[in-house]
Enzyme design. Structure first.
Site, PDB file in Angstrom:
ATOM      1  N   THR A   9       0.832  -1.211   0.000  1.00  0.00           N
ATOM      2  CA  THR A   9       0.000   0.000   0.000  1.00  0.00           C
ATOM      3  C   THR A   9       0.859   1.251   0.000  1.00  0.00           C
ATOM      4  O   THR A   9       1.945   1.260   0.572  1.00  0.00           O
ATOM      5  CB  THR A   9      -0.958   0.054   1.213  1.00  0.00           C
ATOM      6  OG1 THR A   9      -1.746   1.251   1.121  1.00  0.00           O
ATOM      7  CG2 THR A   9      -0.235   0.047   2.548  1.00  0.00           C
ATOM      8  N   ASP A  71      -7.642  -3.840  -0.202  1.00  0.00           N
ATOM      9  CA  ASP A  71      -8.450  -3.016  -1.098  1.00  0.00           C
ATOM     10  C   ASP A  71      -9.762  -2.743  -0.387  1.00  0.00           C
ATOM     11  O   ASP A  71     -10.427  -3.660   0.083  1.00  0.00           O
ATOM     12  CB  ASP A  71      -8.686  -3.665  -2.455  1.00  0.00           C
ATOM     13  CG  ASP A  71      -9.065  -2.603  -3.472  1.00  0.00           C
ATOM     14  OD1 ASP A  71      -8.188  -1.800  -3.841  1.00  0.00           O
ATOM     15  OD2 ASP A  71     -10.246  -2.538  -3.876  1.00  0.00           O
ATOM     16  N   SER A  72     -10.084  -1.479  -0.275  1.00  0.00           N
ATOM     17  CA  SER A  72     -11.224  -1.116   0.567  1.00  0.00           C
ATOM     18  C   SER A  72     -11.988   0.040  -0.044  1.00  0.00           C
ATOM     19  O   SER A  72     -11.562   0.648  -1.020  1.00  0.00           O
ATOM     20  CB  SER A  72     -10.718  -0.775   1.970  1.00  0.00           C
ATOM     21  OG  SER A  72      -9.592   0.074   1.903  1.00  0.00           O
ATOM     22  N   PHE A 154      -8.961   8.703   8.417  1.00  0.00           N
ATOM     23  CA  PHE A 154      -8.589   9.317   7.138  1.00  0.00           C
ATOM     24  C   PHE A 154      -9.770   9.176   6.178  1.00  0.00           C
ATOM     25  O   PHE A 154     -10.834   8.640   6.551  1.00  0.00           O
ATOM     26  CB  PHE A 154      -7.321   8.638   6.569  1.00  0.00           C
ATOM     27  CG  PHE A 154      -7.512   7.181   6.198  1.00  0.00           C
ATOM     28  CD1 PHE A 154      -7.744   6.804   4.886  1.00  0.00           C
ATOM     29  CD2 PHE A 154      -7.473   6.175   7.168  1.00  0.00           C
ATOM     30  CE1 PHE A 154      -7.932   5.471   4.539  1.00  0.00           C
ATOM     31  CE2 PHE A 154      -7.645   4.831   6.828  1.00  0.00           C
ATOM     32  CZ  PHE A 154      -7.882   4.486   5.511  1.00  0.00           C
ATOM     33  N   GLY A 155      -9.601   9.643   4.965  1.00  0.00           N
ATOM     34  CA  GLY A 155     -10.587   9.418   3.903  1.00  0.00           C
ATOM     35  C   GLY A 155     -12.007   9.824   4.276  1.00  0.00           C
ATOM     36  O   GLY A 155     -12.273  10.968   4.678  1.00  0.00           O
ATOM     37  N   TYR A 156     -12.928   8.881   4.154  1.00  0.00           N
ATOM     38  CA  TYR A 156     -14.353   9.159   4.360  1.00  0.00           C
ATOM     39  C   TYR A 156     -14.797   9.026   5.822  1.00  0.00           C
ATOM     40  O   TYR A 156     -15.987   9.120   6.117  1.00  0.00           O
ATOM     41  CB  TYR A 156     -15.193   8.221   3.477  1.00  0.00           C
ATOM     42  CG  TYR A 156     -14.931   8.390   2.000  1.00  0.00           C
ATOM     43  CD1 TYR A 156     -15.421   9.498   1.301  1.00  0.00           C
ATOM     44  CD2 TYR A 156     -14.176   7.453   1.285  1.00  0.00           C
ATOM     45  CE1 TYR A 156     -15.171   9.668  -0.047  1.00  0.00           C
ATOM     46  CE2 TYR A 156     -13.928   7.608  -0.080  1.00  0.00           C
ATOM     47  CZ  TYR A 156     -14.426   8.719  -0.731  1.00  0.00           C
ATOM     48  OH  TYR A 156     -14.176   8.888  -2.077  1.00  0.00           O
ATOM     49  N   LYS A 177     -11.473   2.447  16.638  1.00  0.00           N
ATOM     50  CA  LYS A 177     -11.746   2.213  15.212  1.00  0.00           C
ATOM     51  C   LYS A 177     -11.220   0.835  14.795  1.00  0.00           C
ATOM     52  O   LYS A 177     -11.922   0.062  14.150  1.00  0.00           O
ATOM     53  CB  LYS A 177     -11.124   3.315  14.339  1.00  0.00           C
ATOM     54  CG  LYS A 177     -11.443   3.087  12.860  1.00  0.00           C
ATOM     55  CD  LYS A 177     -10.839   4.093  11.896  1.00  0.00           C
ATOM     56  CE  LYS A 177     -11.048   3.576  10.469  1.00  0.00           C
ATOM     57  NZ  LYS A 177     -10.316   4.330   9.458  1.00  0.00           N
ATOM     58  N   HIS A 182     -13.824  -2.446   9.369  1.00  0.00           N
ATOM     59  CA  HIS A 182     -13.674  -3.397   8.268  1.00  0.00           C
ATOM     60  C   HIS A 182     -12.230  -3.897   8.197  1.00  0.00           C
ATOM     61  O   HIS A 182     -11.973  -5.088   8.081  1.00  0.00           O
ATOM     62  CB  HIS A 182     -14.092  -2.704   6.962  1.00  0.00           C
ATOM     63  CG  HIS A 182     -13.424  -1.370   6.710  1.00  0.00           C
ATOM     64  ND1 HIS A 182     -13.209  -0.438   7.698  1.00  0.00           N
ATOM     65  CD2 HIS A 182     -12.893  -0.820   5.584  1.00  0.00           C
ATOM     66  CE1 HIS A 182     -12.594   0.612   7.194  1.00  0.00           C
ATOM     67  NE2 HIS A 182     -12.388   0.401   5.907  1.00  0.00           N
ATOM     68  N   ARG A 183     -11.276  -2.968   8.324  1.00  0.00           N
ATOM     69  CA  ARG A 183      -9.847  -3.326   8.205  1.00  0.00           C
ATOM     70  C   ARG A 183      -9.382  -4.149   9.398  1.00  0.00           C
ATOM     71  O   ARG A 183      -8.667  -5.139   9.232  1.00  0.00           O
ATOM     72  CB  ARG A 183      -9.017  -2.030   8.076  1.00  0.00           C
ATOM     73  CG  ARG A 183      -7.516  -2.220   7.938  1.00  0.00           C
ATOM     74  CD  ARG A 183      -6.842  -0.957   7.447  1.00  0.00           C
ATOM     75  NE  ARG A 183      -7.353  -0.603   6.133  1.00  0.00           N
ATOM     76  CZ  ARG A 183      -8.222   0.398   5.921  1.00  0.00           C
ATOM     77  NH1 ARG A 183      -8.602   1.185   6.914  1.00  0.00           N
ATOM     78  NH2 ARG A 183      -8.687   0.634   4.713  1.00  0.00           N
TER      79      ARG A 183
HETATM   80  P1  ITT Z   1      -3.403   1.556  -1.897  1.00  0.00           P
HETATM   81  O1  ITT Z   1      -4.121   0.986  -3.107  1.00  0.00           O
HETATM   82  O2  ITT Z   1      -2.011   1.995  -2.185  1.00  0.00           O
HETATM   83  O3  ITT Z   1      -3.504   0.662  -0.705  1.00  0.00           O
HETATM   84  P2  ITT Z   1      -5.590   3.468  -1.944  1.00  0.00           P
HETATM   85  O4  ITT Z   1      -5.965   4.613  -1.068  1.00  0.00           O
HETATM   86  O5  ITT Z   1      -5.581   3.699  -3.430  1.00  0.00           O
HETATM   87  O6  ITT Z   1      -4.163   2.922  -1.448  1.00  0.00           O
HETATM   88  P3  ITT Z   1      -7.814   1.645  -2.241  1.00  0.00           P
HETATM   89  O7  ITT Z   1      -7.705   1.574  -3.718  1.00  0.00           O
HETATM   90  O8  ITT Z   1      -8.079   0.382  -1.478  1.00  0.00           O
HETATM   91  O9  ITT Z   1      -6.501   2.247  -1.604  1.00  0.00           O
HETATM   92  O10 ITT Z   1      -8.934   2.724  -1.884  1.00  0.00           O
HETATM   93  C1  ITT Z   1      -9.417   2.789  -0.604  1.00  0.00           C
HETATM   94  C2  ITT Z   1     -10.147   4.107  -0.423  1.00  0.00           C
HETATM   95  O11 ITT Z   1     -11.367   3.867   0.311  1.00  0.00           O
HETATM   96  C3  ITT Z   1      -9.340   5.044   0.446  1.00  0.00           C
HETATM   97  O12 ITT Z   1      -8.490   5.847  -0.345  1.00  0.00           O
HETATM   98  C4  ITT Z   1     -10.428   5.825   1.153  1.00  0.00           C
HETATM   99  O13 ITT Z   1     -10.945   6.810   0.310  1.00  0.00           O
HETATM  100  C5  ITT Z   1     -11.525   4.781   1.346  1.00  0.00           C
HETATM  101  N1  ITT Z   1     -11.365   4.091   2.633  1.00  0.00           N
HETATM  102  C6  ITT Z   1     -11.007   2.791   2.817  1.00  0.00           C
HETATM  103  N2  ITT Z   1     -10.914   2.503   4.126  1.00  0.00           N
HETATM  104  C7  ITT Z   1     -11.223   3.628   4.789  1.00  0.00           C
HETATM  105  C8  ITT Z   1     -11.283   3.955   6.138  1.00  0.00           C
HETATM  106  O14 ITT Z   1     -10.971   3.085   7.096  1.00  0.00           O
HETATM  107  N3  ITT Z   1     -11.638   5.196   6.475  1.00  0.00           N
HETATM  108  C9  ITT Z   1     -11.938   6.106   5.521  1.00  0.00           C
HETATM  109  N4  ITT Z   1     -11.878   5.889   4.211  1.00  0.00           N
HETATM  110  C10 ITT Z   1     -11.523   4.649   3.825  1.00  0.00           C
END
Ligand code: ITT
Length: 200
Positions: A9, A71-72, A154-156, A177, A182-183
């Site tokens: 990742t 992948d998430s 992070f993210g959403y 968390k 999920h992770r």
């Molecule tokens: P890698 O492929 O390098 O691991 P990526 O960010 O591109 O990094 P993904 O393709 O799996 O990874 O996309 C996952 C996205 O889903 C991530 O960038 C967030 O936007 C969202 N996401 C996944 N898990 C999350 C979490 O625990 N909290 C918030 N957002 C999450």
């Protein structure tokens, strides 16, 4: 060769969580950066599992070491599962999450509680140098909130509201968390699968 697992990742937010969740694994977990792997891997699969396998296999092939990938993404029922496997790419990979989250809130404006259901999905793949691959998937159910809240995660996370906790996943501590995410669930499941197949 020293036994280790390389985690495929480039997402620092994920990597931080992965390190905490797998802290007691008993063998080093290296990020691609730490392992000196530079790769631009095209995620052209059609499911979380396929994309996790693509990433894990690519790094396993580049290094000859056992590689894992996550992948998430976020599935919003009202948006027919969007952004789903395109969560990272939604509105552009480099678009700040304040903007992506604001857009999702706007797309759900006026939508009542019961139709705001959503889940985070995580597929983990582990690829071995002999060609074997293990995968598993876990989810955490929640709802899209009415405003962005919280600075953790992070993210959403700021728009993912957990009714049982009365807060978003960005308002949970990292420990909380990881306990319910999920992770966290998927990585603990994968660790168990590895222990059972004695392939650690
Ligand atoms: P890698 O492929 O390098 O691991 P990526 O960010 O591109 O990094 P993904 O393709 O799996 O990874 O996309 C996952 C996205 O889903 C991530 O960038 C967030 O936007 C969202 N996401 C996944 N898990 C999350 C979490 O625990 N909290 C918030 N957002 C999450």
């Amino acid at each position: 060769m020293q036994r280790r697992i390389i985690f495929a990742t480039g997402n620092e937010g994920k990597m931080k969580e992965i390190r905490m969740i797998l802290a007691d694994m008993g063998l080093p977990i290296l990020s691609m950066k730490e392992a000196g792997v530079e790769a631009r891997i095209e995620e052209n699969g059609t499911s979380f599992e396929e994309n996790a396998i693509i990433k894990a296999k690519a790094v396993m092939e580049l290094t000859g070491a056992v590689a894992m990938a996550d992948d998430s993404g976020l599935e919003i029922d009202y948006l027919n599962g969007e952004p789903g496997i395109y969560s990272a790419r939604y509105m552009g990979e480099d678009t700040p999450y304040e903007i992506k989250n604001a857009k999702l809130l706007q797309r759900l404006e006026g939508v009542p509680d019961e139709k705001r259901t959503a889940r985070f999905v995580c597929a983990i793949a582990c690829a071995f140098p002999d060609g074997r691959v293990l995968t598993c998937r876990e989810t955490v159910e929640g709802r899209i909130g009415y405003e962005s809240r919280g600075n953790n995660g992070f993210g959403y996370d700021p728009v993912f509201y957990l009714p049982e906790y009365g807060c978003t996943s960005a308002e949970l501590t990292p420990e909380q968390k990881n306990e319910i995410s999920h992770r966290g669930k998927a990585l603990r499941k994968m660790r168990k699968m590895l222990e059972e197949t004695k392939e650690r």
